[in-house]
Write a protein that holds these residues in place. Structure first.
Motif, PDB file in Angstrom:
ATOM      1  N   LEU A 176      50.260  55.271 -51.880  1.00 10.96           N
ATOM      2  CA  LEU A 176      50.998  55.308 -50.584  1.00 10.96           C
ATOM      3  C   LEU A 176      52.288  56.527 -50.906  1.00 10.96           C
ATOM      4  O   LEU A 176      52.996  56.138 -51.497  1.00 10.96           O
ATOM      5  CB  LEU A 176      51.500  54.197 -49.897  1.00 10.96           C
ATOM      6  CG  LEU A 176      50.561  53.205 -49.571  1.00 10.96           C
ATOM      7  CD1 LEU A 176      51.160  51.814 -48.857  1.00 10.96           C
ATOM      8  CD2 LEU A 176      49.806  53.779 -48.390  1.00 10.96           C
ATOM      9  N   LEU A 177      52.118  57.604 -50.292  1.00 12.10           N
ATOM     10  CA  LEU A 177      53.129  58.485 -50.464  1.00 12.10           C
ATOM     11  C   LEU A 177      54.065  58.812 -49.435  1.00 12.10           C
ATOM     12  O   LEU A 177      53.703  58.659 -48.300  1.00 12.10           O
ATOM     13  CB  LEU A 177      52.610  59.844 -50.630  1.00 12.10           C
ATOM     14  CG  LEU A 177      52.276  60.215 -52.261  1.00 12.10           C
ATOM     15  CD1 LEU A 177      51.352  61.539 -52.276  1.00 12.10           C
ATOM     16  CD2 LEU A 177      53.581  60.578 -52.900  1.00 12.10           C
ATOM     17  N   ASN A 178      55.589  58.621 -49.693  1.00 12.37           N
ATOM     18  CA  ASN A 178      56.695  58.939 -48.647  1.00 12.37           C
ATOM     19  C   ASN A 178      56.744  60.432 -48.604  1.00 12.37           C
ATOM     20  O   ASN A 178      57.617  60.927 -49.574  1.00 12.37           O
ATOM     21  CB  ASN A 178      57.775  57.917 -48.905  1.00 12.37           C
ATOM     22  CG  ASN A 178      58.792  58.024 -47.996  1.00 12.37           C
ATOM     23  OD1 ASN A 178      59.013  59.251 -47.146  1.00 12.37           O
ATOM     24  ND2 ASN A 178      59.902  57.246 -47.797  1.00 12.37           N
ATOM     25  N   GLU A 179      56.403  60.914 -47.747  1.00 15.66           N
ATOM     26  CA  GLU A 179      56.541  62.409 -47.308  1.00 15.66           C
ATOM     27  C   GLU A 179      57.912  63.001 -46.667  1.00 15.66           C
ATOM     28  O   GLU A 179      57.724  63.995 -46.029  1.00 15.66           O
ATOM     29  CB  GLU A 179      55.218  63.124 -47.011  1.00 15.66           C
ATOM     30  CG  GLU A 179      54.056  62.822 -47.950  1.00 15.66           C
ATOM     31  CD  GLU A 179      52.868  63.561 -47.457  1.00 15.66           C
ATOM     32  OE1 GLU A 179      52.291  64.075 -48.216  1.00 15.66           O
ATOM     33  OE2 GLU A 179      52.870  63.303 -46.300  1.00 15.66           O
ATOM     34  N   PRO A 209      54.760  55.990 -45.019  1.00 17.80           N
ATOM     35  CA  PRO A 209      53.961  56.499 -45.955  1.00 17.80           C
ATOM     36  C   PRO A 209      52.660  56.875 -45.607  1.00 17.80           C
ATOM     37  O   PRO A 209      52.166  56.065 -44.651  1.00 17.80           O
ATOM     38  CB  PRO A 209      54.195  55.281 -46.803  1.00 17.80           C
ATOM     39  CG  PRO A 209      55.217  54.592 -46.721  1.00 17.80           C
ATOM     40  CD  PRO A 209      55.463  54.658 -45.317  1.00 17.80           C
ATOM     41  N   ARG A 210      52.260  57.613 -46.159  1.00 17.52           N
ATOM     42  CA  ARG A 210      50.664  58.119 -45.939  1.00 17.52           C
ATOM     43  C   ARG A 210      49.879  57.744 -46.977  1.00 17.52           C
ATOM     44  O   ARG A 210      50.168  57.938 -48.257  1.00 17.52           O
ATOM     45  CB  ARG A 210      50.511  59.505 -45.570  1.00 17.52           C
ATOM     46  CG  ARG A 210      51.273  60.028 -44.392  1.00 17.52           C
ATOM     47  CD  ARG A 210      51.131  61.435 -44.097  1.00 17.52           C
ATOM     48  NE  ARG A 210      49.775  61.761 -43.899  1.00 17.52           N
ATOM     49  CZ  ARG A 210      49.052  63.007 -43.561  1.00 17.52           C
ATOM     50  NH1 ARG A 210      49.822  63.804 -43.864  1.00 17.52           N
ATOM     51  NH2 ARG A 210      48.158  63.463 -43.579  1.00 17.52           N
ATOM     52  N   THR A 270      58.003  64.274 -52.884  1.00 10.11           N
ATOM     53  CA  THR A 270      57.566  63.415 -52.251  1.00 10.11           C
ATOM     54  C   THR A 270      57.622  62.330 -53.231  1.00 10.11           C
ATOM     55  O   THR A 270      57.473  62.256 -54.491  1.00 10.11           O
ATOM     56  CB  THR A 270      56.162  63.444 -51.569  1.00 10.11           C
ATOM     57  OG1 THR A 270      55.184  63.639 -52.614  1.00 10.11           O
ATOM     58  CG2 THR A 270      56.308  64.592 -50.441  1.00 10.11           C
ATOM     59  N   ASP A 273      55.242  55.411 -53.106  1.00  8.81           N
ATOM     60  CA  ASP A 273      55.688  54.137 -52.840  1.00  8.81           C
ATOM     61  C   ASP A 273      54.791  52.876 -53.673  1.00  8.81           C
ATOM     62  O   ASP A 273      55.393  52.113 -54.124  1.00  8.81           O
ATOM     63  CB  ASP A 273      55.783  53.831 -51.533  1.00  8.81           C
ATOM     64  CG  ASP A 273      56.922  54.352 -50.767  1.00  8.81           C
ATOM     65  OD1 ASP A 273      57.561  54.892 -51.268  1.00  8.81           O
ATOM     66  OD2 ASP A 273      56.737  54.230 -49.313  1.00  8.81           O
TER      67      ASP A 273
END
Length: 618
Positions: free
Chosen positions: A135-138, A147-148, A160, A163
């Motif tokens: 999960l990436l916080n962009e 997060p995506r 980025t 998470d």
């Protein structure tokens, strides 16, 4: 008597110490042939010392220096978003070199390196995930805090934060070429640009300052009252007026950056606030830009052959529909073989070239016409029906014969209709959609989104022509797009707006960039621009009103130097604090856009990609 001398000596020294920075600033400005407000204050302090008004001299010099200190401290708050961005930039990363994992400074990473990112780590490059997921916080790129989920094949951006999870990324862009580095550069450049109001005030100060000095000399000649003339000189300082627009502009730009909206300068912000006509591209702008094939109809050729040959040719194209054909072939496991040769792009129509030993062309009806391939009435009716159902129809020819008709559909952005309705309620009077797609699909999308005018089957030069015509009619035009073919129209418009996931050309051409590719960001940008311009106006009124009232008080002998200077510095602080409100500005209507997304109930009747894809609009 000795106490008085000691007091006056202390006040004299305090005046010199406090006034020295102001005098130095005035001297540097004068050497550059610029008449600054500092010059007025310096003359007033020196004059007060000469005539023995030590208390007045000390009060004026102290208040001016203290006001400058407050100004710098408060302005720093408005620049915090940029400083936070710089602080978020990764400094080092774990890289796989010669089979070993080593920690390197970001500047030592090269393209093609495999960068490892673990939970809590920052991505140091722009690249593609080759293994792992997480999960990436962009938020630093898109302004979106949620997060995506990212997995193999997905693109990730420098700055980025992972998470949760573990990913291995191959570096595609490094250093100053990364999206994050370019965002920082854009914000820095934007904060150095000036609005029309700022440029006017700079010129105003160069005329106003010498004019006040001349008037002060005339006051001395007429009244023979040096103290009165010095008071007039000090009170006439328009310090709040000079900073009234830049502080608002910097705060507005900082707010935009925090919410994923990059505006290239205060002038662009001003122009954005005035738009009354908004022009949209369709594919990748109003739609998600992730189309899927919904049906393939073949003519005397099997489906796999048509799709494989079309995909081999489309590998030479950057068009979203071309990528869709390639992805479908890859998903089916079809062999794509060698790259095409003699590739020729048909402007606004498609692409043709040699695949193996066969001459292949893929594109629109315009492509068919250019290759003199006949379209039987039965297939023309079929294609027309697919377009009326909301699909984009792509024709494939093999060896100058029609081999297949591919139906492709895309999904409208769920927040687009609500965003357009919100913008209409806030002063944007007309909405246009300009697309190279077919008339049926264009009209279908326009009707669903509430767009006033839809122009279809356009070439890039047609989009430029229409935007130019709208400007010639007196409209303030904003153009939003994402592709190379949109760049000329984006550059032609009064305000060019690019989707952050668009091509580099469209982003470099645009005045405003929506990093999250969402229309709620467009609504926020428009609302923020209006709020910033309104804030500039408020500050200008406060500044001018204060000077007028103080000068009236001086001329009626109701305001004296120390009290006038205190009120003057208070007005400076009020102007700054008023501008700082923009840092936390948030359009109240944004949440309603997320709460009421518009779904897409229109689609085709037969599908390959499934029922959900069949309900998309091309």
């Amino acid at each position: 008597m000795e106490w008085v001398v000691a007091r006056d000596t202390a006040l004299f020294i305090a005046s010199v110490i406090a006034g020295a920075p102001t005098a130095i600033s005035a001297y540097k400005a004068a050497k550059a042939k610029a008449f600054s407000i500092d010059l007025l204050v310096t003359i007033a302090v020196i004059g007060a010392l000469v005539i023995g008004e030590y208390v007045e001299a000390a009060v004026v010099s102290f208040l001016f220096v203290f006001g400058a200190y407050l100004e710098v401290r408060t302005l720093e708050k408005t620049r915090r978003s940029l400083r936070d961005l710089v602080d978020m930039a990764p400094q080092e990363a774990q890289v796989v070199r010669d089979g070993q994992t080593v920690t390197l400074a970001v500047d030592d990473i090269i393209e093609g390196d495999h960068v490892l990112v673990q939970t809590g780590g920052k991505v140091a490059v722009d690249g593609t995930i080759v293994s792992g997921q997480g999960l990436l916080n962009e938020a630093t790129i898109t302004g979106e805090p949620v997060p995506r989920s990212k997995t193999t094949g997905d693109t990730v951006y420098s700055g980025t934060i992972l998470d949760n999870g573990y990913i291995e990324v191959v570096a595609d862009r490094i250093g100053d070429d990364t999206t994050f580095a370019q965002i920082i550069e854009l914000v820095e450049e934007a904060q150095e640009t000036k609005t029309k109001a700022q440029r006017f005030l700079d010129k105003f100060a160069n005329v106003y300052t010498p004019a006040i000095i001349v008037l002060s000399v005339l006051v001395v000649v007429v009244t023979r009252d040096v103290e009165f003339a010095l008071t007039f000189l000090v009170i006439a300082c328009p310090g709040a007026l000079v900073i009234s627009t830049p502080v608002s502009m910097v705060a507005g730009l900082g707010n935009g950056a925090r919410h994923g909206v990059l505006v290239k300068g205060g002038d662009a912000l001003e122009r954005l606030s005035k738009i009354d006509t908004l022009v949209f591209d369709k594919t990748g702008t109003l739609t998600m830009g992730r189309p899927e094939i919904t049906e393939i109809r073949t003519v005397d050729t099997d489906e796999s052959t048509v799709l494989a040959l079309a995909a081999q040719l489309e590998r030479a194209s950057e068009h979203p529909l071309g990528r869709t054909v390639v992805e479908e072939a890859q998903n089916r496991g079809l062999p794509l073989g060698e790259s095409p040769t003699e590739v020729e792009v048909i402007a606004g129509g498609g692409i043709r070239g040699i695949v193996g030993s066969r001459r292949v062309a893929v594109g629109s009806k315009r492509m068919l016409a250019s290759t003199d391939v006949a379209l039987p009435d039965e297939l023309a009716e079929y294609a027309d029906a697919r377009e009326r159902a909301g699909n984009t129809v792509v024709f494939a020819t093999i060896d100058e014969r029609l081999a297949g008709i591919i139906s492709i559909a895309d999904q409208i952005r769920p927040e687009a209709a609500a965003a357009i309705a919100t913008l209409r309620g806030r002063g944007v009077k007309q909405f246009y959609m300009l697309t190279g797609d077919n008339r049926h699909t264009a009209e279908l999308v326009a009707a669903q989104l509430g767009i006033d005018h839809a122009e279809s089957e356009l070439l890039p030069q047609d989009k430029v022509r229409i935007v130019s015509e709208l400007k010639a009619q007196g409209h303030h035009v904003g153009m939003i797009g994402d592709g190379i073919n949109d760049a000329p129209a984006i550059a032609t418009a009064d305000v060019g707006i690019a989707m952050g996931a668009g091509t580099d050309v469209s982003i470099q051409t645009a005045d405003v960039i929506l990093m999250g590719n969402r229309f709620d960001q467009l609504v926020h940008a428009h609302s923020l621009a209006k709020a910033t311009v309104h804030n500039m106006l408020q500050n200008t009124v406060i500044a001018i009103g204060t000077v007028v009232l103080l000068l009236t008080g001086v001329l009626t002998h109701q305001v004296f130097m120390s009290t006038g200077m205190l009120v003057h510095e208070a007005s400076v602080l009020i102007v700054i604090l008023n501008a700082v409100r923009l840092v936390r500005y948030r359009d109240k209507g944004i949440n309603r856009l997320h709460a009421n997304p518009v779904r897409n109930p229109v689609g085709g009747d037969r599908t390959i990609a499934g029922d959900r894809a069949a309900q998309r609009i091309g």
